[in-house]
Design an enzyme around this catalytic site. Structure first.
Site, PDB file in Angstrom:
ATOM      1  N   GLN A   1      -9.175   2.338  -0.596  1.00  0.00           N
ATOM      2  CA  GLN A   1      -8.922   2.637  -1.999  1.00  0.00           C
ATOM      3  C   GLN A   1      -9.894   3.690  -2.522  1.00  0.00           C
ATOM      4  O   GLN A   1      -9.497   4.614  -3.242  1.00  0.00           O
ATOM      5  CB  GLN A   1      -9.032   1.357  -2.832  1.00  0.00           C
ATOM      6  CG  GLN A   1      -7.929   0.351  -2.538  1.00  0.00           C
ATOM      7  CD  GLN A   1      -8.080  -0.929  -3.342  1.00  0.00           C
ATOM      8  OE1 GLN A   1      -8.959  -1.047  -4.192  1.00  0.00           O
ATOM      9  NE2 GLN A   1      -7.222  -1.902  -3.069  1.00  0.00           N
TER      10      GLN A   1
ATOM     11  N   SER B   1       0.825  -1.210   0.000  1.00  0.00           N
ATOM     12  CA  SER B   1       0.000   0.000   0.000  1.00  0.00           C
ATOM     13  C   SER B   1       0.857   1.259   0.000  1.00  0.00           C
ATOM     14  O   SER B   1       0.586   2.220  -0.729  1.00  0.00           O
ATOM     15  CB  SER B   1      -0.921   0.009   1.232  1.00  0.00           C
ATOM     16  OG  SER B   1      -1.832  -1.059   1.191  1.00  0.00           O
TER      17      SER B   1
ATOM     18  N   ASP C   1      -7.286  -7.901   4.169  1.00  0.00           N
ATOM     19  CA  ASP C   1      -6.463  -8.730   3.287  1.00  0.00           C
ATOM     20  C   ASP C   1      -5.906  -9.963   3.986  1.00  0.00           C
ATOM     21  O   ASP C   1      -5.370 -10.860   3.320  1.00  0.00           O
ATOM     22  CB  ASP C   1      -5.304  -7.913   2.719  1.00  0.00           C
ATOM     23  CG  ASP C   1      -5.762  -6.913   1.674  1.00  0.00           C
ATOM     24  OD1 ASP C   1      -6.768  -7.185   0.990  1.00  0.00           O
ATOM     25  OD2 ASP C   1      -5.121  -5.852   1.534  1.00  0.00           O
TER      26      ASP C   1
END
Length: 448
Positions: free
Chosen positions: A175, A28, A325
């Site tokens: 996001q 990220s 995740d």
């Protein structure tokens, strides 16, 4: 749908894992370091960048829009940016491979520029929903022609000047938040994102570091992040911490393999990302933070992990945004726990690189582990800590995290299991098997 060049791999049970190992840079943060550097005027330097396929797709797209991005022989990446508002019209389609992060953040970046960009991706990425980004960016004035269902391939026509908006996130997504903030960088006025549930805050931290005016306010409605447009970003020197998502695989591996004692070095422990370690500790994992420090505004520590007997838990739903995740590897840990672990409140798993709830239920089932699917999660019946059956062939579904999670499960099976395709692992952790071999092989005990 299989990878174009599938690479099957048989996973055998392991003896104790021992030694020290460093994981690749945080994915990220790597994406954002490249993007923000590309919008600064002057040379930024990034050390520890994750050199996986997803991040390289971001670099290629930014080069196509005018940024100069090169990796030096010293491993340091040097980026000469074009300035906010300075992106150029790309001459061809932007190929995003497997990277949803690249796609959604770049859509935001481009939306407030008067350029047109076409986005394409691999078979997995073209199944992922982009409507959640299209909706707020359309409000700001950008227009889109997308495949039915708001999916790739799509064409984005940016606009300048764009219109600042106040946008409440309908689903917890860093996001989507980041896409709107990036569009706001080149938009006159103040763009605000309201997130009822806090998500990872790398964008806010790093944008401030580059000189943008970003204000965060806690309110009864949630966090309000406001960015002042037409910003001027200043070049930076960035050290990327180790990716906690990658570290989680090694942490669980050491936890489930008897006799293991491992140190995973330089792990980023941003509280908006560290939910997996909270959940594992709730289950009884032996994880100690060594040498805690701060690197580039992000909390970092080395993690010492020793084998431990795990107990089943009900995973708190409020942890979901900080470990979305990591659910696949948590499900693997649950398979070795005593009792039935239940994880709910994770609808987002259905629209990741694969449907990770269905994919993990099938993968664990192929190895003799009983599960029960919910629309928003999974229950896993643990075996009390011994080896699981193994012996099955795991369909990795073009998903790097399914592949790595089941590779870890294979370290404690009675019969070897087979990954139908290990190639997707290169998207985020190209040296994953080298890291495991280091801990289980002749080099164990040698410092990384």
């Amino acid at each position: 749908m299989p990878h174009a060049n599938p690479t099957p791999r048989e996973i055998h049970a392991s003896g104790p894992l021992r030694g020290r190992v460093a994981v690749p840079g945080d994915k990220s943060i790597s994406h954002r370091a490249l993007m923000f550097s590309a919008l600064a005027v002057g040379e930024s330097r990034v050390e520890g960048l994750l050199e996986g396929e997803d991040v390289l797709a971001t670099a290629a797209a930014l080069r196509a829009m005018g940024a100069e991005i090169e990796r030096g022989a010293d491993g340091i990446w040097r980026i000469h940016g074009v300035g906010v508002g300075g992106l150029l019209q790309p001459q061809g389609a932007l190929e995003m491979g497997n990277s949803g992060t690249s796609t959604r953040l770049l859509m935001g970046l481009i939306a407030s520029h008067a350029i047109t960009a076409a986005f394409t991706g691999d078979a997995s990425l073209t199944k992922r929903p982009m409507g959640r980004v299209i909706e707020p960016l359309s409000r700001m004035g950008a227009s889109f022609t997308a495949y039915p269902g708001g999916r790739l391939p799509l064409i984005l026509r940016g606009i300048n000047p764009a219109v600042p908006i106040d946008y409440t996130l309908p689903v917890a997504s860093a996001q989507v938040k980041s896409a709107v903030l990036l569009a706001g960088l080149n938009t006159p006025g103040i763009t605000r994102v309201i997130e009822p549930i806090a998500t990872r805050d790398h964008s806010e931290r790093m944008l401030r570091g580059f000189g943008a005016t970003v204000e965060v306010e806690q309110t009864p409605q949630g966090r309000i992040i406001a960015i002042s447009g037409e910003a001027e970003l200043k070049p930076q020197q960035i050290v990327v911490p180790g990716d906690p998502s990658s570290a989680a695989f090694l942490v669980v591996a050491a936890t489930i393999v008897p006799g293991s004692d491992v140190v995973v070095e330089n792990v980023g422990l941003n509280p908006t990302r560290a939910g997996i370690f909270t959940a594992l500790r709730m289950m009884g994992a032996d994880i100690t933070e060594v040498n805690p420090r701060e690197v580039g505004g992000e909390p970092v520590a080395d993690l010492r992990v020793r084998h431990a007997q795990l107990k089943a838990i009900e995973v708190p739903a409020e942890l979901a945004p900080s470990m979305i995740d990591e659910y696949p590897i948590l499900f693997v840990a649950a398979a070795f726990a005593e009792g039935r672990t239940v994880a709910r409140g994770a609808h987002e798993l259905r629209v990741k690189e694969s449907d990770r709830i269905a994919a993990m239920a099938a993968a664990l089932g192929a190895c003799g582990v009983a599960t029960h699917e919910y629309e928003d999660g999974l229950a896993v019946q643990g075996n009390g800590g011994g080896a699981i059956a193994g012996g099955g062939t795991v369909a990795t579904q073009l998903d790097h995290r399914i592949a790595m999670s089941m590779a870890v499960a294979g370290l404690n099976t009675r019969t070897p299991l087979t990954l139908d395709d290990s190639a997707p692992i290169a998207t985020s952790y190209p040296i994953f098997f080298e890291s495991l071999d280091r801990l289980r092989g002749a080099n164990a005990g040698v410092e990384a």
